[in-house]
Design a protein around this motif. Structure first.
Motif, short mmCIF file in Angstrom:
data_model
loop_
_atom_site.label_atom_id
_atom_site.label_comp_id
_atom_site.label_asym_id
_atom_site.label_seq_id
_atom_site.Cartn_x
_atom_site.Cartn_y
_atom_site.Cartn_z
N THR A 24 0.69 -1.24 0.05
CA THR A 24 -0.03 -0.08 0.10
C THR A 24 0.91 1.16 -0.12
O THR A 24 0.38 2.15 -0.77
N ILE A 25 1.86 1.33 0.88
CA ILE A 25 2.69 2.47 0.93
C ILE A 25 3.54 2.63 -0.55
O ILE A 25 3.61 3.83 -1.02
N ILE A 28 0.88 4.02 -2.89
CA ILE A 28 0.78 5.54 -2.55
C ILE A 28 1.90 6.33 -3.14
O ILE A 28 1.49 7.54 -3.76
N GLY A 29 2.85 5.84 -3.05
CA GLY A 29 3.99 6.89 -3.46
C GLY A 29 3.90 6.70 -5.04
O GLY A 29 4.58 7.72 -5.67
N SER A 30 3.59 5.65 -5.56
CA SER A 30 3.61 5.66 -7.20
C SER A 30 2.35 6.41 -7.51
O SER A 30 2.70 7.15 -8.63
N ALA A 31 1.31 6.53 -6.84
CA ALA A 31 0.21 7.44 -7.17
C ALA A 31 0.62 8.86 -7.24
O ALA A 31 0.60 9.70 -8.10
N LEU A 32 1.33 9.16 -6.15
CA LEU A 32 1.83 10.68 -6.08
C LEU A 32 2.88 11.13 -6.98
O LEU A 32 2.90 12.18 -7.52
N ALA A 85 8.05 10.87 -3.64
CA ALA A 85 7.12 9.90 -4.11
C ALA A 85 7.83 8.89 -4.87
O ALA A 85 7.94 7.53 -4.61
N ARG A 89 8.26 5.02 -3.49
CA ARG A 89 8.03 3.81 -4.36
C ARG A 89 9.07 2.72 -4.40
O ARG A 89 8.67 1.64 -4.62
N GLY A 151 1.37 3.50 -11.01
CA GLY A 151 1.67 4.80 -10.92
C GLY A 151 1.64 5.47 -12.38
O GLY A 151 1.04 6.48 -12.51
#
Length: 635
Positions: A24-25, A28-32, A85, A89, A151
């Motif tokens: 999940t982390i 989140i980094g990849s989406a950011l 990010a 990721r 991402g």
């Protein structure tokens, strides 16, 4: 593509479920990263429109220094967020992959040790090592890339919305490259899948060949076959090299195409955008924004190709890993404790055992894996069922007695020895300890009550103490089972190993090297015997465990066992008359069947086959003496 893609993504989904927090982390980094990258393109367009163009052309309101600093600060802020990010990721994606690799290596190690010895007999050790190393790595390598690819999906979605908001026509022109990219990735995956699967298969073969060569180094050296063995390994290595080159050639063709398509889209946008900008249909900032975003897509979109190229390895590696983890062969245990406290009575009833057929590569049995084929001339020939190693063997060993099992090579002696301590289960029949079927005993009960010293002695790369007290000197061992130095020395005394251990520079703390390389064969056998005796077994099975000892030492060891008063039932696989003479009775095996049993003298008197075996040494000695006498007379 669909079969490999779906299978690979199912494996990735399983990995995400098993490491949800780390994954999940990483997501989140990849989406950011995707949002930040798209935001940087939008900012570049706005800065161009409101700062750069007015400053260069002098049109519109004057651009202040504060505007320039504000634009720079905004770009810097987005860049810092995007870089952070990317770090999140990459670090957490790596943590996911390494955590899964560690998890599955532990699971494989546990499963290897749980599976019965009969299963290991059918599976080459080199292939098992390759599964625990390269196959596990191949299974989860795609986890490094999956968050990046997800991402990029966010990046494409956000960038597409931003481009459409700026100018739908230019966005449509630029995004025409996406179907081309998808088509290129599909073609690439179809071409790459069989090549990568072949690479993974050959890695297992190279590992198996290397392991066999290294394990058999003594045989290779003594027979002078080093060159032949190198050639055999080189042939496997060359096949692997050729497969890797084929895969690399495919990837080398694909990478320039993926690089070129976004650039072609950018070029098309610039051509069409220049015309539209000249007609006033689109602003310069919007044109720059769309062109910039398309340029940014060139590198990230390659992640889909990387992911697709890894999925065949994921499927191939996971097939081998799951073939072990889901193996149905097992050693089921009951819940009964070992009966009694003294020496064990042993009974074998109608034991029959057939050795398992060597296993094939699990990928060869999976037609759903694209690109995995077995050539007709390489397919294994039909195997005829071998004769049983044991057939309807029935015998009783009274508690506290010593029984010698005698027979020619291949008569089933070692199979019977392993069955008495439940290294393998019979195909049919029962082994009873004090009247209880060993399959009804709880896990650990047989190992706690019985010990086997095999004919092939294994010594760990540890100290003398560590090899003898193996697993019994830790703090978490119950006090009644824990052994100390006094127990170790007593076991060494019974095994007639005390003197040579005391002569070692560090005594019990002496490191013996890999497989006991600093010790002689007889010393290794005595350490293995001491390792069994320190556990004070109620049943001791010696599978030709004194073969490396000279007759005097062997006699001393066996006399020590007989006079120790330890209350142990002993079953010894024997050849030498001196060893057999210590037994209360003998069991003669021939072709997996009991042909006679009783006191040694009685069996020798009535059993010609047994008599031929036990007098072989004496006959050979007489023949040598007669030959020497004849030569002396002729001289």
């Amino acid at each position: 593509m669909s079969g490999t893609f779906v299978s690979g993504m199912r494996t990735m989904a399983r990995g995400a479920r098993e490491e949800p927090r780390l994954f999940t982390i990483a997501i989140i980094g990849s989406a950011l990263y995707g949002v930040g990258t798209a935001a940087s393109g939008w900012l570049v367009g706005r800065v161009t429109e409101r700062v750069v163009v007015p400053a260069v052309t002098g049109s519109g309101e004057a651009v202040s220094t504060a505007d320039v600093w504000l634009a720079g600060a905004a770009l810097m802020a987005v860049t810092v967020v995007t870089v952070a990010a990317i770090l999140v990721r990459r670090i957490w994606a790596g943590m996911v992959a390494f955590a899964l690799q560690a998890r599955y290596r532990r699971s494989l190690a546990r499963r290897y040790l749980e599976l019965p010895l009969s299963w290991h007999h059918a599976h080459p050790a080199g292939r098992l090592l390759a599964t625990a190393s390269s196959d596990v790595e191949a299974t989860w390598q795609a986890m490094f890339i999956l968050p990046f690819a997800l991402g990029v999906v966010v990046l494409i979605a956000v960038a597409g919305v931003a481009m459409a908001a700026a100018d739908p026509v230019l966005a449509a022109v630029g995004l025409l490259v996406l179907p081309a990219l998808v088509a290129a990735n599909v073609v690439y995956q179809r071409r790459m899948s069989p090549r990568v699967t072949r690479v993974q298969q050959l890695r297992g073969e190279v590992s198996a060949t290397a392991h066999e060569s290294f394990e058999g180094s003594l045989v290779v050296k003594t027979l002078g076959l080093a060159d032949e063995e190198v050639e055999r390994f080189a042939a496997d290595a060359d096949r692997l090299r050729a497969a890797n080159v084929a895969a690399g050639r495919t990837r080398g063709t694909f990478d320039p195409v993926i690089d070129a398509l976004p650039n072609l889209g950018t070029l098309a946008v610039l051509v069409v955008g220049t015309v539209r900008a000249a007609n006033g249909a689109v602003g310069v900032g919007d044109l720059v924004q769309i062109a910039y975003l398309l340029g940014l897509l060139a590198f990230p979109v390659r992640s889909f190709g990387w992911l697709l190229s890894e999925l065949p390895r994921t499927v191939a590696g996971d097939a081998r890993v799951q073939a072990v983890l889901q193996e149905e062969a097992t050693t089921p245990w009951g819940d009964r404790p070992a009966p009694g406290t003294g020496p064990l009575a042993v009974a074998a009833k109608d034991l029959t055992y057939r050795h398992p057929v060597p296993a094939t590569d699990p990928l060869a049995e999976r037609p759903d894996v694209p690109g995995q084929f077995v050539r007709r001339d390489e397919a294994p020939a039909p195997r005829r069922e071998a004769a049983p190693a044991l057939a309807d063997v029935t015998l009783d060993v009274a508690a506290g007695t010593t029984v010698a099992v005698v027979g020619g090579t291949g008569s089933g002696k070692s199979t019977l020895a392993g069955m008495l301590v439940r290294l393998v289960d019979p195909t049919s029949g029962q082994v009873l300890l004090d009247g209880v079927d060993v399959r009804d005993l709880a896990a650990g009960e047989v190992a706690g009550a019985a010990a086997l010293v095999p004919q092939s002695t294994f010594v760990f790369d540890d100290t003398v103490r560590g090899n003898i007290a193996l697993g019994l000197d830790a703090d978490d061992v119950p006090a009644e089972r824990r052994v100390g130095d006094d127990d170790v020395w007593e076991a060494l005394r019974l095994a007639r190993a005390e003197d040579f251990v005391r002569s070692l520079p560090n005594g019990l703390d002496e490191l013996v090297g890999e497989r006991g390389s600093t010790l002689s064969g007889g010393q290794r056998q005595r350490l293995a015997l001491a390792r069994a005796l320190v556990r004070k077994p109620r049943l001791l099975v010696l599978d030709d465990a004194t073969s490396a000892l000279d007759p005097a030492v062997e006699r001393a060891v066996l006399d020590g066992l007989a006079s120790s008063g330890s209350g142990t039932t002993v079953v010894v696989v024997a050849y030498r008359p001196a060893t057999i003479a210590l037994a209360d009775e003998v069991v003669h095996l021939e072709r997996g069947r009991v042909v006679d049993r009783g006191p040694a003298a009685e069996v020798e008197a009535r059993d010609a086959g047994y008599r031929h075996l036990v007098t072989a040494y004496a006959r050979a000695a007489r023949d040598r003496a007669d030959e020497a006498a004849n030569k002396a007379g002729m001289a």
